[in-house]
Design a protein around this motif. Structure first.
Motif, PDB file in Angstrom:
ATOM      1  N   CYS A 119       0.871  -1.273   0.130  1.00 45.93           N
ATOM      2  CA  CYS A 119      -0.119  -0.029  -0.142  1.00 45.93           C
ATOM      3  C   CYS A 119       0.859   1.181   0.066  1.00 45.93           C
ATOM      4  O   CYS A 119       1.521   1.508   0.929  1.00 45.93           O
ATOM      5  N   PHE A 120       0.564   2.129  -0.956  1.00 45.25           N
ATOM      6  CA  PHE A 120       1.764   3.191  -1.029  1.00 45.25           C
ATOM      7  C   PHE A 120       1.159   4.430  -0.253  1.00 45.25           C
ATOM      8  O   PHE A 120       1.553   5.554  -0.393  1.00 45.25           O
ATOM      9  N   VAL A 121       0.160   4.172   0.603  1.00 45.52           N
ATOM     10  CA  VAL A 121      -0.394   5.330   1.530  1.00 45.52           C
ATOM     11  C   VAL A 121      -0.338   4.752   3.046  1.00 45.52           C
ATOM     12  O   VAL A 121      -0.847   5.207   3.894  1.00 45.52           O
ATOM     13  N   ALA A 123      -2.177   2.302   4.166  1.00 44.93           N
ATOM     14  CA  ALA A 123      -3.545   2.397   4.706  1.00 44.93           C
ATOM     15  C   ALA A 123      -3.692   1.028   5.759  1.00 44.93           C
ATOM     16  O   ALA A 123      -4.544   1.059   6.547  1.00 44.93           O
ATOM     17  N   TYR A 134      -7.267  -1.258   8.415  1.00 47.05           N
ATOM     18  CA  TYR A 134      -7.468  -0.560   7.289  1.00 47.05           C
ATOM     19  C   TYR A 134      -7.923   0.839   7.708  1.00 47.05           C
ATOM     20  O   TYR A 134      -8.777   0.976   8.340  1.00 47.05           O
ATOM     21  N   CYS A 139      -6.858   6.125   2.114  1.00 46.29           N
ATOM     22  CA  CYS A 139      -6.801   4.993   0.802  1.00 46.29           C
ATOM     23  C   CYS A 139      -7.273   5.824  -0.372  1.00 46.29           C
ATOM     24  O   CYS A 139      -8.065   6.584  -0.489  1.00 46.29           O
ATOM     25  N   GLY A 141      -7.382   4.052  -3.466  1.00 48.27           N
ATOM     26  CA  GLY A 141      -8.324   3.523  -4.146  1.00 48.27           C
ATOM     27  C   GLY A 141      -7.576   2.557  -5.459  1.00 48.27           C
ATOM     28  O   GLY A 141      -8.325   2.153  -6.508  1.00 48.27           O
ATOM     29  N   TYR A 144      -3.981  -2.201  -5.344  1.00 46.83           N
ATOM     30  CA  TYR A 144      -2.805  -2.927  -5.442  1.00 46.83           C
ATOM     31  C   TYR A 144      -2.928  -4.096  -4.156  1.00 46.83           C
ATOM     32  O   TYR A 144      -2.310  -5.125  -4.406  1.00 46.83           O
ATOM     33  N   CYS A 145      -3.380  -3.451  -3.143  1.00 47.73           N
ATOM     34  CA  CYS A 145      -3.399  -4.580  -2.044  1.00 47.73           C
ATOM     35  C   CYS A 145      -4.242  -5.904  -2.456  1.00 47.73           C
ATOM     36  O   CYS A 145      -3.976  -6.869  -2.099  1.00 47.73           O
ATOM     37  N   VAL A 166     -11.929  -0.165   0.432  1.00 49.04           N
ATOM     38  CA  VAL A 166     -11.596  -1.685   0.585  1.00 49.04           C
ATOM     39  C   VAL A 166     -12.273  -2.298   1.972  1.00 49.04           C
ATOM     40  O   VAL A 166     -12.474  -1.657   2.895  1.00 49.04           O
TER      41      VAL A 166
HETATM   42  S1  SF4 Z   1      -6.501   0.158  -2.411  1.00 51.81           S
HETATM   43 FE1  SF4 Z   1      -5.398  -0.882  -0.997  1.00 51.81          FE
HETATM   44  S2  SF4 Z   1      -3.142  -0.362  -1.792  1.00 51.81           S
HETATM   45 FE2  SF4 Z   1      -4.399   1.014  -2.633  1.00 51.81          FE
HETATM   46  S3  SF4 Z   1      -4.342   2.615  -1.492  1.00 51.81           S
HETATM   47 FE3  SF4 Z   1      -6.402   1.657  -0.662  1.00 51.81          FE
HETATM   48  S4  SF4 Z   1      -5.378   0.274   0.626  1.00 51.81           S
HETATM   49 FE4  SF4 Z   1      -3.704   0.909   0.036  1.00 51.81          FE
END
Ligand code: SF4
Ligand code: SF4
Ligand code: SF4
Lengths: 348, 389
Positions: A119-121, A123, A134, A139, A141, A144-145, A166
């Protein structure tokens, strides 16, 4: 020109070589053993009867949407289901060599969660309670998770245009914080789910296998899988038969990307120096070429000049001699003429 | 000019089709942003990434590699004689990245949080973080690299010359960033060994993506050259026409070498992972189609075409190579992803999803045409003819 092109290609070849080597050297010795007192749940599929009470308890606890068919309807077990936005947990039925088995599926709360590492933030976080939490407030969105989770757990609210989230099992962290059991564990009428400290659960599981080797596979699923998970499983049949992949390996996800991430500083550190060097070399080559050109031009000009001088001299000489000749002949002519007139005068 | 002739000039078949696509695209855009991603796509919980990622992002970035490949060849590796190819390549690179970012707005659940990874809660352990950072930076590098053309057009000589001095620095920075994010796009999938088919999953996937991006960049420069010679010939000056004559052959030769290198490292990966037995399965045949038909074949055509100076062969090779990149990126991110999932549960993009992707491509072409018709891209601005770069 062709030399520089060959170099260009060779350079890329060398670069990929460097990447290959560092890719291989990735296995680091570090291993995260998890938080000392972290919790988990042991799911003994030998005891599970597929009553779906856990599903119903989870639905109520998390205030999820109404299911298509009521939880008392066991015909849903005919199909293999996965987690959805409205079902953080599902129970599936399997025909195995050891008879009919049921297995509950939900987030396994990995010790080193793939979802968290990608997760690049940030979350997702592994909490000290054992829960992987979470945070919908950061997030973006990207999902990638969901790509990364080896157990196909997280789901997404695709139909929400503005604030999609998510969705996944929370391990009922709010209840744990309040000193209560997770709702599904509390609801289970057959003790197929036990909540407790993960270390203790491992001991219980091992004891059960030792006591009833005829009843269980000698494998605690989740002890090692993907670096270990908080949710642990026992099964009479091979785990593959109850749709739990046995080919995941024990490598945690950070280990999978460690090598590729380690290359980054190398590229950042070496590339500019290398490229600047390349540029300097090119520039120097061009300067040399330019110098050579200038030199050649100079020589050429000089030679031309010299030749021209020569030619001029020659021409001048020629012209001179021509002039001389002309003068000579003119003088001669004049003399002759004079002589002639003298002669005529004499004749007269 | 009378009204009817203006109308005739605007009503070319191309414009009519493009106009229709733009209208449909705008309608779909409206639906996407009012009803959610689910209303236009076939994405589901097993397939969180579809063609907006697999095509728009993955292929978009790979095919926009022409910018860094050309500028580094010309400025850093001394292939000065191809100078005329730099601006068109930078422009397509820039537009490619611009629309990659625009496409991301469609795909992200909360696009308005795009700056979050950098400004609010950075997660540097993520490969996507690296991709995002490099793409964001490289987008600005391309913007600066293209700026001189805009400033020449606007007649701002002083400013233009200032930015122009940065050319070498920008080029080097661009190569660093491109190396990183081209390879990281492949490394995104390192995390999913259990989901991506073993013939495509490899510990070397980052290298594969980087090396193939070079071939993609070279092929795109050749292909675009062909298109713009055909459709924008009147915009080119003599220098451009003269300098670009050689490009298909030189770039074609380079592309053939890169494709063969790519082919060999793919084989090395196959050996390293001992994956031979998969070759006789349906996925294996598909792998062979990709490797033989879209890597080895264009590599060969490029080699022959550049040696015999056969422009037709080069053109065919460039199209095959470009299709090969598209095929590879789609294989990795969509087609061979979740390979254990039963066929019935596999994702097939919806018409609307495809519609948005086509809309993006159309916008790129229209913007390119708009800019190349106005700014000094395919010709040199008379005031700056003798400038060094
Ligand atoms: S969708 Fe998943 S990987 Fe992407 S920002 Fe949200 S929690 Fe992190
Ligand atoms: S099972 Fe999946 S969602 Fe749950 S913690 Fe592990 S990686 Fe994350
Ligand atoms: S722990 Fe809580 S959220 Fe998770 S499956 Fe059980 S009831 Fe649902």
């Amino acid at each position: 020109m062709s030399i520089s092109r060959r170099k260009f290609i060779g350079w890329f070849g060398a670069a990929s070589g460097a990447l290959l080597v560092s890719g291989k050297a990735r296995a680091s010795g570090k291993e995260f053993k998890g938080f000392p007192k972290s919790n988990g749940v042991l799911h003994d599929t030998a005891l599970c009867v597929g009553c779906r009470t856990c599903e119903s308890a989870c639905n109520k606890e998390n205030k999820l949407g109404k299911p298509d068919k009521p939880f008392t309807d066991l015909t849903v077990l005919k199909e293999k289901r996965r987690t959805t936005n409205d079902a953080y947990t599902v129970v599936n039925k399997f025909e195995t060599k050891k008879g009919v088995l049921f297995a509950k599926k939900q987030c396994n709360h990995c010790l080193e969660p793939a979802c968290a590492s990608v997760c690049f933030v940030k979350a997702f976080k592994k909490d000290k309670t054992g829960a992987v939490t979470y945070d919908a407030d950061v997030c973006v969105g990207c999902r990638y998770c969901m790509v990364a989770c080896p157990f196909d757990v997280p789901t997404y609210e695709y139909d929400d245009p503005f604030t999609p989230e998510v969705k996944k099992c929370t391990l009922c962290k709010p209840r744990i914080d309040a000193g209560k059991l997770p709702a599904c564990v509390e609801g289970c009428p057959k003790d197929a789910l036990i909540f407790g400290e993960r270390k203790k659960l491992l001991k219980i599981a091992r004891k059960r296998i030792e006591k009833h080797p005829e009843r269980y596979e000698d494998h605690i699923y989740g002890e090692k899988e993907m670096g270990g998970t908080s949710w642990l499983y026992l099964s009479p049949a091979k785990f593959e038969e109850i749709d739990m992949r046995e080919d995941l390996g024990s490598k945690s996800t950070p280990e999978l990307t460690h090598g590729a991430l380690a290359v980054v500083p190398m590229v950042v550190g070496l590339w500019p120096a290398f490229l600047t060097g390349m540029y300097a070399m090119t520039k120097r080559r061009q300067k040399i070429a330019l110098d050579e050109k200038n030199e050649a031009v100079k020589v050429a000009t000089e030679t031309t000049k010299a030749t021209a001088d020569e030619a001029l001299k020659e021409a001048l000489k020629k012209a001179e001699s021509a002039k001389e000749k002309a003068i000579d002949s003119a003088v001669k002519k004049a003399l002759e003429e004079a002589k002639k007139s003298e002669d005529t005068e004499e004749e007269e | 000019m009378s009204d009817s002739t203006t109308q005739n000039r605007l009503l070319t078949p191309f414009n009519v089709v493009a106009g229709a696509i733009v209208i449909i695209g705008l309608i779909l855009t409206f639906i996407r942003f009012t009803k959610g991603i689910g209303s236009v796509t076939n994405l589901n919980n097993n397939y969180p990434w579809g063609i907006w990622i697999g095509f728009d992002l993955m292929c978009g970035v790979a095919l926009a590699a022409g910018g860094y490949v050309t500028s580094s060849a010309v400025y850093l590796f001394g292939m000065r004689k191809f100078h005329a190819a730099v601006r068109p390549a930078i422009l397509t690179g820039f537009l490619g990245y611009l629309f990659v970012i625009i496409a991301l707005f469609y795909d992200l659940g909360r696009p308005y949080r795009l700056p979050y990874p950098f400004a609010v809660s950075p997660g540097p352990t993520s490969m996507l973080f690296e991709v995002g950072l490099c793409v964001a930076l490289y987008f600005h590098v391309l913007l600066l690299e293209f700026f001189p053309a805009v400033l020449e057009w606007l007649g701002l000589a002083k400013f233009r010359n200032m930015i122009h001095k940065l050319t070498i620095g920008l080029t080097i920075f661009g190569v660093v960033l491109s190396t990183l994010h081209q390879s990281s796009l492949g490394a995104l999938f390192l995390i999913a060994p259990s989901k991506l088919h073993p013939l495509w999953y490899s510990q070397y996937i980052a290298v594969y993506f980087f090396v193939s991006s070079i071939a993609a960049g070279l092929s795109m420069v050749i292909f675009e050259g062909f298109l713009s010679h055909r459709y924008m010939h009147d915009k080119m000056d003599d220098v451009h026409l003269e300098e670009t004559k050689e490009i298909p052959y030189s770039f074609g030769k380079a592309a053939s070498l890169v494709l063969f290198a790519y082919f060999s490292i793919k084989i090395i990966g196959l050996i390293a992972d001992n994956n031979w037995h998969y070759l006789t399965t349906p996925y294996g045949y598909w792998f062979l189609v990709e490797m033989l038909g879209f890597v080895a074949l264009p590599g060969m055509l490029y080699a022959v075409g550049s040696r015999e100076r056969n422009y037709t062969l080069i053109k065919i090779a460039s199209v095959l190579a470009i299709l090969g990149i598209v095929l590879n990126r789609l294989n990795v991110s969509v087609i061979c992803f979740n390979w254990k999932l039963p066929l019935a549960q596999k994702y097939i993009p919806s018409l609307n999803e495809v519609g948005i992707s086509v809309f993006m491509i159309t916008c790129i072409i229209l913007t390119y045409r708009f800019i190349a018709n106005r700014m000094p891209v395919l010709y040199e601005h008379p005031d700056y003819k003798d400038s060094e770069h």
